[in-house]
Design a protein around this motif. Structure first.
Motif, mmCIF file in Angstrom:
data_model
loop_
_atom_site.group_PDB
_atom_site.id
_atom_site.type_symbol
_atom_site.label_atom_id
_atom_site.label_comp_id
_atom_site.label_asym_id
_atom_site.label_seq_id
_atom_site.Cartn_x
_atom_site.Cartn_y
_atom_site.Cartn_z
ATOM 1 N N HIS A 81 -28.020 -34.946 42.809
ATOM 2 C CA HIS A 81 -28.076 -35.134 41.438
ATOM 3 C C HIS A 81 -28.500 -36.597 41.025
ATOM 4 O O HIS A 81 -27.701 -37.482 41.054
ATOM 5 C CB HIS A 81 -26.712 -34.632 40.596
ATOM 6 C CG HIS A 81 -26.948 -34.663 39.302
ATOM 7 N ND1 HIS A 81 -26.367 -33.651 38.430
ATOM 8 C CD2 HIS A 81 -27.333 -35.489 38.381
ATOM 9 C CE1 HIS A 81 -26.581 -33.978 37.152
ATOM 10 N NE2 HIS A 81 -27.119 -34.985 37.206
ATOM 11 N N HIS A 83 -31.425 -39.078 38.434
ATOM 12 C CA HIS A 83 -32.475 -39.513 37.655
ATOM 13 C C HIS A 83 -33.429 -40.579 37.862
ATOM 14 O O HIS A 83 -33.333 -41.686 36.929
ATOM 15 C CB HIS A 83 -31.963 -39.305 36.051
ATOM 16 C CG HIS A 83 -31.102 -38.242 35.598
ATOM 17 N ND1 HIS A 83 -31.609 -37.272 34.849
ATOM 18 C CD2 HIS A 83 -29.976 -37.964 36.099
ATOM 19 C CE1 HIS A 83 -30.335 -36.368 34.603
ATOM 20 N NE2 HIS A 83 -29.406 -36.775 35.551
ATOM 21 N N LYS A 150 -34.799 -35.752 39.107
ATOM 22 C CA LYS A 150 -35.109 -34.825 37.834
ATOM 23 C C LYS A 150 -35.954 -35.609 36.925
ATOM 24 O O LYS A 150 -36.086 -36.775 36.659
ATOM 25 C CB LYS A 150 -33.844 -34.650 37.116
ATOM 26 C CG LYS A 150 -32.646 -34.040 37.841
ATOM 27 C CD LYS A 150 -31.478 -33.830 37.055
ATOM 28 C CE LYS A 150 -30.289 -33.541 37.826
ATOM 29 N NZ LYS A 150 -30.272 -32.163 38.225
ATOM 30 N N HIS A 251 -26.534 -28.929 34.057
ATOM 31 C CA HIS A 251 -25.522 -30.073 33.561
ATOM 32 C C HIS A 251 -24.588 -29.393 32.723
ATOM 33 O O HIS A 251 -24.920 -28.779 31.472
ATOM 34 C CB HIS A 251 -26.342 -31.076 32.809
ATOM 35 C CG HIS A 251 -27.138 -32.195 33.379
ATOM 36 N ND1 HIS A 251 -28.294 -32.234 33.926
ATOM 37 C CD2 HIS A 251 -26.669 -33.566 33.585
ATOM 38 C CE1 HIS A 251 -28.522 -33.202 34.657
ATOM 39 N NE2 HIS A 251 -27.771 -34.003 34.233
ATOM 40 N N HIS A 274 -21.575 -32.162 36.822
ATOM 41 C CA HIS A 274 -20.574 -32.883 36.116
ATOM 42 C C HIS A 274 -19.161 -32.275 36.109
ATOM 43 O O HIS A 274 -18.443 -32.846 36.732
ATOM 44 C CB HIS A 274 -21.125 -32.972 34.622
ATOM 45 C CG HIS A 274 -21.949 -34.290 34.337
ATOM 46 N ND1 HIS A 274 -21.720 -35.412 34.454
ATOM 47 C CD2 HIS A 274 -23.549 -34.204 34.293
ATOM 48 C CE1 HIS A 274 -22.767 -36.249 34.373
ATOM 49 N NE2 HIS A 274 -23.698 -35.294 33.894
ATOM 50 N N ASP A 325 -25.547 -39.067 40.414
ATOM 51 C CA ASP A 325 -26.142 -39.071 38.838
ATOM 52 C C ASP A 325 -26.889 -40.442 38.530
ATOM 53 O O ASP A 325 -27.033 -40.687 37.542
ATOM 54 C CB ASP A 325 -25.022 -38.935 38.114
ATOM 55 C CG ASP A 325 -25.384 -38.454 36.526
ATOM 56 O OD1 ASP A 325 -26.744 -37.822 36.397
ATOM 57 O OD2 ASP A 325 -24.627 -38.738 35.604
HETATM 58 ZN ZN LIG Z 1 -27.531 -35.897 35.285
#
Ligand SMILES: [Zn+2]
Length: 415
Positions: A81, A83, A150, A251, A274, A325
């Motif tokens: 996960h 970004h 993502k 999420h 999460h 994350d």
């Molecule tokens: Zn995220």
């Protein structure tokens, strides 16, 4: 091409090739061989064992022999996960947070994700790629061998496609396994403020078909949480994405008990991520599913939020994964060793549980458990090496001391 690594101090994370995830009690076990060897053929692990079992046959067949002098070998981290494709940074909001503004307050002022979307819009595709590659190279050097990335800072058709093309370029050029996730529903785009339904329509009717036609994403994601998208919005988006074969990764339950776990499980999500605010109800629902609960302690740390109930999930027999994350707003770090240390310090996972969560279960949360996440015959030779360590615990205890000596991807030393 066969490469033999001999005199390995400890070969960590050994499994049978059939192991693709570890659930509940199995997470206690991180099988390791002390005083070991590892034989690689091309991009795969061919065999391994203890030094006293290393026969002349294995030595004679090797094209190259490397004496590890007691260094340890770990399976590469599988960060399910992130970004990492974004423009610039949000250090200004870092100051806002120090001065007491909440994540939601910053989002309401037009900052947060929309701020990142504005910057991304103004950044060329080449620049975006170069900026993302700096982060990708950084996390590879820190032991990450598989990464999910993502979209979600575009929030228009053109900019979401731009992000996904950058992710495809990373997949084609970086020595790391890459999975791509379409997250058009990360926030309502600026042109659609106050018209959330219309924006969900744009995601379903324009973005998803274009992403699908161009085969730019493996998965679809929705920020299903208070102040963002509802479970009904989420279901609508997942229905649209299913027509293009994109499985969900959701999420959920970061800001509230959002219903995201329920809708994710209903649509056979690969993972729900999460979970800072998860109750026994969600844990019970996950028990009846194949969805991997994924906890992101770096976001809890950075935002001062509660930590997910990883122990409760493991006690319920679930395969908990850990991911970074890595993103500009709530977790500006992709250091998976630090993520494991946080899991041990703040969520009381043993080092073995934390490393299982960050390797084999991270791989499962990207549907890569068959090929990555453990040292197993036939899996990819994706691993990192460290200085000789006094114990496994020391690797997470001394969490800022540099220890990684080399990173291997598909049988090649890449850093
Ligand atoms: Zn995220």
């Amino acid at each position: 091409m066969k490469t033999l690594l001999k005199n390995i101090g400890n070969l960590v994370g050994v499994t049978d090739a059939s192991v693709t995830r570890k659930a509940g009690e199995a997470m206690w076990n991180l099988d390791s061989f002390s005083d070991a060897w590892l034989l690689i053929e091309d991009d795969r692990i061919l065999d391994f064992g203890r030094s006293h079992e290393l026969t002349d046959v294995f030595v004679a067949c090797a094209d190259k022999i490397i004496d590890m002098n007691g260094q340890w070998v770990f399976p590469s981290f599988c960060d399910s996960h992130t970004h990492v494709v974004y423009a610039g940074n949000r250090a200004g909001e870092f100051l806002d947070k120090i001065n007491g503004l909440s994540y939601e307050a910053i989002a309401k002022r037009g900052g947060g994700i929309l701020n990142s979307a504005d910057l991304l819009h103004a950044t060329s595709e080449d620049d975006l790629f170069e900026q993302a590659m700096v982060r990708v190279r950084e996390v590879i050097a820190k032991g990450t061998g598989a990464i999910e990335i993502k979209s979600g800072y575009g929030l228009t058709v053109a900019d979401e496609l731009k992000m996904l093309r950058v992710i495809r370029r990373i997949r084609e050029s970086a020595p790391v396994e890459v999975k791509s996730t379409f997250l058009g529903a990360h926030a309502v785009g600026r042109a659609y403020q106050g018209r959330q339904d219309d924006y969900v329509g744009l995601v379903c009717e324009e973005m998803i078909p274009e992403v699908g036609r161009q085969r730019l994403a493996d998965y679809v994601d929705v920020f299903c949480d208070k102040g963002f998208f509802t479970p009904d919005d989420t279901a609508r988006i997942l229905e649209a994405a299913a027509k293009w074969g994109m499985k969900p990764k959701i999420h959920a339950n970061e800001l509230d008990v959002s219903g995201g776990v329920q809708v994710g499980v209903a649509y056979n999500a690969v993972s729900v991520d999460h979970l800072e605010r998860t109750t026994q109800v969600e844990i019970d629902i996950l028990r009846d599913s194949s969805t991997v609960p994924t906890i992101l302690p770096g976001a809890s740390f950075f935002l001062g939020m509660p930590y997910g109930n990883a122990k409760g999930m493991m006690e319920a027999g679930l395969p908990v994964a850990l991911a970074s994350d890595y993103n500009p707003g709530s977790s500006p770090s992709g250091d998976m060793r630090f993520v494991c240390a946080l899991a041990s310090i703040r969520m009381k996972l043993t080092p073995s549980q934390a490393i299982n969560a960050a390797t084999i279960n991270g791989a499962a949360a990207m549907e890569l458990g068959h090929a990555a996440g453990s040292i197993a015959v036939g899996k990819l030779a994706n691993f990192f090496t460290t200085e000789p360590l006094p114990s496994l615990a020391f690797f997470l205890y001394a969490y800022t001391t540099p220890m990684i000596t080399a990173v291997w991807h598909r049988g090649q030393a890449v850093g």
